[in-house]
Scaffold this motif. Sequence first.
Motif, PDB file in Angstrom:
ATOM      1  N   HIS A   1      30.198  13.224   0.823  1.00 22.58           N
ATOM      2  CA  HIS A   1      31.115  13.504  -0.284  1.00 22.58           C
ATOM      3  C   HIS A   1      30.692  14.766  -1.025  1.00 22.58           C
ATOM      4  O   HIS A   1      31.532  15.626  -1.338  1.00 22.58           O
TER       5      HIS A   1
ATOM      6  N   TRP B   1      31.164  -1.076  -3.359  1.00 19.44           N
ATOM      7  CA  TRP B   1      32.151   0.018  -3.334  1.00 19.44           C
ATOM      8  C   TRP B   1      31.532   1.303  -2.795  1.00 19.44           C
ATOM      9  O   TRP B   1      32.208   2.086  -2.133  1.00 19.44           O
TER      10      TRP B   1
ATOM     11  N   LYS C   1      39.946   9.514 -12.794  1.00 19.25           N
ATOM     12  CA  LYS C   1      40.661   8.359 -12.259  1.00 19.25           C
ATOM     13  C   LYS C   1      41.523   7.743 -13.362  1.00 19.25           C
ATOM     14  O   LYS C   1      41.190   7.789 -14.548  1.00 19.25           O
TER      15      LYS C   1
ATOM     16  N   LYS D   1      34.100   4.279  -1.469  1.00 21.92           N
ATOM     17  CA  LYS D   1      35.035   4.410  -2.576  1.00 21.92           C
ATOM     18  C   LYS D   1      34.385   5.047  -3.801  1.00 21.92           C
ATOM     19  O   LYS D   1      35.084   5.401  -4.752  1.00 21.92           O
ATOM     20  N   VAL D   2      33.073   5.157  -3.788  1.00 23.04           N
ATOM     21  CA  VAL D   2      32.322   5.757  -4.884  1.00 23.04           C
ATOM     22  C   VAL D   2      31.345   6.765  -4.293  1.00 23.04           C
ATOM     23  O   VAL D   2      30.740   6.520  -3.245  1.00 23.04           O
ATOM     24  N   SER D   3      31.171   7.900  -4.962  1.00 24.83           N
ATOM     25  CA  SER D   3      30.298   8.958  -4.435  1.00 24.83           C
ATOM     26  C   SER D   3      28.859   8.848  -4.918  1.00 24.83           C
ATOM     27  O   SER D   3      27.928   9.143  -4.170  1.00 24.83           O
TER      28      SER D   3
ATOM     29  N   GLU E   1      31.489   1.154   0.938  1.00 27.87           N
ATOM     30  CA  GLU E   1      32.813   1.338   1.530  1.00 27.87           C
ATOM     31  C   GLU E   1      33.339   2.768   1.363  1.00 27.87           C
ATOM     32  O   GLU E   1      34.443   3.064   1.796  1.00 27.87           O
TER      33      GLU E   1
ATOM     34  N   SER F   1      36.093  13.031  -7.931  1.00 31.34           N
ATOM     35  CA  SER F   1      37.253  12.168  -8.156  1.00 31.34           C
ATOM     36  C   SER F   1      38.552  12.917  -7.907  1.00 31.34           C
ATOM     37  O   SER F   1      39.470  12.410  -7.255  1.00 31.34           O
TER      38      SER F   1
ATOM     39  N   LEU G   1      36.590   1.499 -12.750  1.00 32.95           N
ATOM     40  CA  LEU G   1      36.342   0.322 -11.928  1.00 32.95           C
ATOM     41  C   LEU G   1      35.860  -0.824 -12.804  1.00 32.95           C
ATOM     42  O   LEU G   1      35.068  -0.628 -13.727  1.00 32.95           O
TER      43      LEU G   1
ATOM     44  N   VAL H   1      38.267   9.574  -4.954  1.00 31.18           N
ATOM     45  CA  VAL H   1      37.321   8.467  -5.054  1.00 31.18           C
ATOM     46  C   VAL H   1      36.828   8.367  -6.493  1.00 31.18           C
ATOM     47  O   VAL H   1      37.172   9.187  -7.344  1.00 31.18           O
ATOM     48  N   GLN H   2      36.031   7.366  -6.757  1.00 32.36           N
ATOM     49  CA  GLN H   2      35.336   7.296  -8.043  1.00 32.36           C
ATOM     50  C   GLN H   2      34.086   8.159  -7.914  1.00 32.36           C
ATOM     51  O   GLN H   2      33.218   7.899  -7.076  1.00 32.36           O
TER      52      GLN H   2
END
Length: 492
Positions: free
Chosen positions: A235, A335, A320, A340-342, A338, A261, A324, A266-267
């Motif tokens: 990322h 997360w 965002k 979804k978060v850096s 997966e 983001s 979250l 992503v978050q």
Amino acid sequence: MMGRPSRSVLLERMNRMLDELRKDIASGRLQTGQYIPSEVALGKQFGISKESVRQALDKLVEEGLIRKIRRVGNQVVGKAAGTAERAITDTDLREGAGDGTTDGVRKEMFSIPRAASVTRNVLKLAYYPVLEHEAILIPLIQAFEQRYSGVKIELLPTPLPVDYAEHGMADVFTVSIWDHMKLLEKDPSLRIMSEPPTGLSCYPKLNDIFQSADGRLSAAPFIFSPVLLCYNQDHLDACGIEEPNENWTWYTLQKHARTLSRELGVQGFASHVQSLNRWPVFLLQNGFRFNEQLPDRIADSPDLWESLRISRDLIHGQDKIRPLLSENDADIEHWFREGKVSMIMTTYFGMNSLLDSPISYAAAPLPSLRNNDTLLLVTGLSCSSSSPVPELSRALIEFLCGEEAQRLIRRHTLSLPACPAAYTVQDGLMGNRPSQDLTPEQILEQGQFYSRLNIKPRIIEDMRDQLKGFWSSIEDEIEAGERLEQLLKSHS
């Protein structure tokens, strides 16, 4: 979606569960002093709700087969003479059973004697369940049993191992520095803890936290971790962001989190800020000390509010649409795994979930405020002073904290072993590990304990509860400050 079972099916399942438990107790499979499976486990096994399990188990209490111990479980006590077995009836279901406990059980709580059937070759170990993953505890116990033939370790996984020890139900128990602080506040002499084996190799700083008020060593350090920053290298590379270094502040992180983001959807950063292992870090990094601030109005302390403002901005200050919502630290790590978060605020304990993941990640020290301190978390092992097998208890601790077991922890987990020699192991390291890492010297230099804040753990817990409105942005600093001021007055 499955519907609720009919009344007749529910009765059949409840009585089948009771029959199997009675047979296990009568056959000796479940012996006096042991605990039956948890209510959740029984509910899954027999297809009934936890409330129905509780209601059914009241029958075993009436029959004298088990006793309910608050916050621990249901303990086998044997067959009471003259008590007839009785099935669950439709009348029982109509009457209900509330939360499944009687007034007598509520009053009893932990006030029960130690099981008389404990033998000298059985050792009871109460431990945090996460240690099965964070410290490969089960294989280590199996190795100990092979070495000490004739010794059986009775495993007691529980979130409350100290409570087990306090009531004579464990010979050896694990203790976090947080639970140790709470116990020390209640009993400065730590009477339930006898001294661990001497001569164990350990980073000296880790021993500092496990001591009674008079300086007696109360536990042997087992594993440890700092709170740190973990980041997804792919990322950061995709957005041309340099990897975190000692020059990063929390403002640097917020700037890069917004870029991640915005460009990747992503978050950029996430943390379960309200965790007791997270938000105190910001107080440490601002040099805030409660004993220095209590004489003044808490709402007027700029050190406090700068710390809390940063923690709130990390939740709400990204691009965002909404932050979250997490229930615990594990949600954040899930997360991240997966993609979804850096970047996340985590520990090596939590990063163990990444060992079998495909992502490319690395670890770095936390960004800084006025200093680069972080929170140091340690789990120790202690002997119960009431154990009937003290020598065997010390032998188990000596084994688990010894170099052989500690090297296995190093090879199979990301948790840091307390034994310095174990960390030098570089061959045979298992799983997907961070490409950049921290050194023990760096960790121990920057790592601080909760005690540095000069505040009692129960006050930190109460402060966390009072700050939820501030973190949610439904209260401003004035309102939150007034709440904290009243809280601290009530504790003075």
